[in-house]
Design an enzyme around this catalytic site. Structure first.
Site, PDB file in Angstrom:
ATOM      1  N   GLU A 117       0.837  -1.209   0.000  1.00 38.71           N
ATOM      2  CA  GLU A 117       0.000   0.000   0.000  1.00 38.71           C
ATOM      3  C   GLU A 117       0.870   1.257   0.000  1.00 38.71           C
ATOM      4  OE1 GLU A 117      -3.246  -0.208   2.863  1.00 38.71           O
ATOM      5  OE2 GLU A 117      -4.099  -1.925   1.816  1.00 38.71           O
ATOM      6  N   GLU A 133      -4.870  -8.912  -0.195  1.00 34.35           N
ATOM      7  CA  GLU A 133      -5.693  -8.586   0.986  1.00 34.35           C
ATOM      8  C   GLU A 133      -7.140  -8.502   0.540  1.00 34.35           C
ATOM      9  OE1 GLU A 133      -4.428  -5.374   3.573  1.00 34.35           O
ATOM     10  OE2 GLU A 133      -2.315  -5.882   3.246  1.00 34.35           O
TER      11      GLU A 133
HETATM   12  O1  AHR Z   1      -5.102  -6.004   7.001  1.00 22.75           O
HETATM   13  C1  AHR Z   1      -5.040  -4.845   7.760  1.00 22.75           C
HETATM   14  C2  AHR Z   1      -4.400  -3.691   6.997  1.00 22.75           C
HETATM   15  O2  AHR Z   1      -5.208  -3.334   5.923  1.00 22.75           O
HETATM   16  C3  AHR Z   1      -3.071  -3.957   6.382  1.00 22.75           C
HETATM   17  O3  AHR Z   1      -2.014  -3.798   7.271  1.00 22.75           O
HETATM   18  C4  AHR Z   1      -2.991  -2.924   5.296  1.00 22.75           C
HETATM   19  O4  AHR Z   1      -2.192  -3.328   4.214  1.00 22.75           O
HETATM   20  C5  AHR Z   1      -4.438  -2.719   4.915  1.00 22.75           C
HETATM   21  O5  AHR Z   1      -4.757  -1.380   4.840  1.00 22.75           O
END
Ligand code: AHR
Length: 522
Positions: free
Chosen positions: A201, A325
């Site tokens: 990110e 994610e």
């Molecule tokens: O999964 C929780 C968080 O969500 C992670 O650390 C980040 O990459 C995302 O914003």
């Protein structure tokens, strides 16, 4: 001739369904045509991957208890969690973050435990991180699970040298300062590392960079991530979240950038009503259930959008989309640390998992890796722990049921189904995918999104003849049924008998809010 007849039959069937649907504008029969004799791409096992971050009780307490713990463990890793993860055939595990990754300095987490530096986990709750779980412990964890390592490097606050040395420490078998250090720390042989991400990110917690700036930085970092010995790194460039197609365009459009990575990540979380109104994981009404389902379905549009861009620059699909994610993000459980992202997991999460895994299967040509956020005690976990107790969540059971798709070949399907209507809004009531494995067994996975109504799905299986069917179902009495430490088996799979198979037509009677996986054999 036989093939021609099959093709004609399929065309007639599809045309008939479409015409019927237009006439009535309502489909009274749910129909899923499965074409069993023309398999498509292999469904990468790695889309069934998981994610473990130094966040809340994911690593500490959830996975790592240390060698002195009374909780039964192997090299400090909880045995109960280990066995449960083996059972769902976790193919790869992502670590150490997430946002934590871009604050992590790997040398803090090697060497004798008592000498490791304590730091503050600034992203997640401001707690002290004693670095007792580091590179060696993570690689041991992957070895014990029997999965591949997916390591996320630090671009945001790290250096090129630091990242390059980590790869060297992990994978080189030459004589060098890094390999000597690894040997001093007890690991003679290099490890295999399959996936390595260049930041996380980086448009946000990983440095707040623009797409242009990140693509230059990524090119620089990637240049020094060497392939040592037989290890071949699959480098994952940080991609966008949700619908940020401009970021993907920037990373893909230039050959010199494109050539520096093998996979491009995307992140997407299902939210009920935006980041400020996420709602409770357990205390919700049908409106919120419906909003979650709508949010889940968006994953398909998001993948299509990014895939279309990738297709323009990479028509041979040599680059993978890495959805590293995904999952439901709700409010934390009352009374828990807001920085720990601890949420319960209900039948709603089970359906979320089934929808996503079906979508990933359907995009097997482009989606090569996916990681649920997160594996234990954080967000939509497959496992929850409390001291020495462990609970397998409804999401866990979906991963176990769907593991049959790993490395199988995707089958073409045509799904026509009634809508699930809530107020003035509607979404398809059924989610599905199908695959054929190396032994010729066909697996069909289905979810009924409607929490109030059973559905019957008529399923003509074309091109192959099957004699036997077996199945499992996961359902629950309430939308928000969940497994607690007091009642750990409230939601669990059962053998499924609600089907008939006659003349190549499978009829499946699915309970409301259920997930069904069927196995067809000859
Ligand atoms: O999964 C929780 C968080 O969500 C992670 O650390 C980040 O990459 C995302 O914003």
């Amino acid at each position: 001739m036989k093939k021609l007849v099959t093709v004609l039959f399929i065309l007639l069937l599809l045309a008939g369904t479409k015409a019927g649907a237009q006439k009535e504008n309502l489909i009274s029969v749910n129909q899923l045509v499965v074409i069993a004799n023309n398999p498509g791409p292999v469904i990468s096992k790695d889309i069934y991957g998981h994610f473990s971050e130094h966040l809340g009780a994911c690593i500490y307490g959830g996975i790592w208890v240390g060698t002195d713990s009374k909780i039964p463990n192997t090299y400090g890793i909880r045995n109960d969690v280990l066995f449960a993860l083996r059972e769902i055939k976790v193919p790869n595990l992502r670590w150490p973050g997430g946002c934590f990754a871009d604050t992590y300095h790997w040398k803090d987490g090697i060497g004798p435990q008592e000498k490791r530096a304590s730091i503050v986990n600034t992203h997640w709750g401001g707690v002290t991180e004693d670095n007792s779980f580091g590179t060696h412990e993570f690689m041991k964890l992957t070895e014990l699970i029997g999965c591949d390592a997916y390591i996320n490097g630090n671009v945001g606050s790290g250096t090129v040298k630091e990242m390059a040395e980590w790869v060297e420490y992990l994978t080189s078998d030459s004589e060098s300062p890094m390999t000597r250090l690894r040997k001093e720390n007890g690991q003679e042989k290099p490890w295999n590392v399959k996936y390595f991400a260049i930041g996380n990110e980086n448009w946000g917690c990983g440095g707040n960079m623009t797409d242009e700036y990140y693509s230059n930085v990524m090119r620089q970092f990637s240049t020094y991530l060497n392939n040592y010995g037989k290890n071949r790194l699959y480098r994952v460039a940080c991609g966008p979240s949700d619908y940020n197609f401009a970021w993907t365009e920037t990373l893909m459009k230039d050959g010199a950038t494109r050539n520096r990575f093998q996979g491009l990540s995307i992140h997407y979380y299902s939210l009920v009503d935006g980041w400020n109104n996420k709602g409770s994981a357990t205390d919700f009404d049908e409106g919120q259930w419906f909003q979650t389902m709508q949010a889940n379905n968006q994953m398909d549009q998001i993948i299509k959008g990014h895939s279309d861009i990738m297709d323009r620059y990479d028509p041979r699909k040599t680059k993978g989309l890495v959805v590293d994610e995904w999952g439901n993000w709700f409010d934390v459980e009352p009374g828990t640390n807001p920085g720990f992202l601890y949420q319960q997991n209900t039948m709603r999460d089970a359906i979320t998992a089934a929808i996503h895994l079906n979508i990933f299967n359907q995009h097997a040509d482009r989606v090569k890796v996916a990681n649920l956020a997160q594996v234990v005690n954080v967000l939509q976990s497959v496992i929850l722990t409390k001291d020495d107790k462990m609970v397998l969540t409804p999401t866990y059971h979906v991963f176990r049921m769907f593991r049959v798709h790993q490395e199988a070949k995707l089958l073409n399907i045509d799904l026509r189904c009634e809508d699930y209507t809530y107020g003035t809004k509607k979404i398809p009531s059924v989610s599905a995918s199908a695959s054929v494995d190396k032994d010729g067994k066909v697996h069909i996975s289905l979810a009924n999104l409607n929490p109030n109504k059973p559905v019957t799905v008529i399923c003509p299986v074309i091109g192959e003849t099957f004699k036997y069917v077996a199945g499992e179902v996961l359902s629950a009495s309430e939308m928000n049924s969940y497994n607690s430490f007091e009642k750990p088996d409230l939601v669990k799979p059962a053998s499924f008998k609600g089907f008939t198979l006659k003349d190549g037509i499978l009829t499946v009677n699915m309970p409301s809010k259920s997930v069904v996986v069927l196995e067809l054999t000859k």
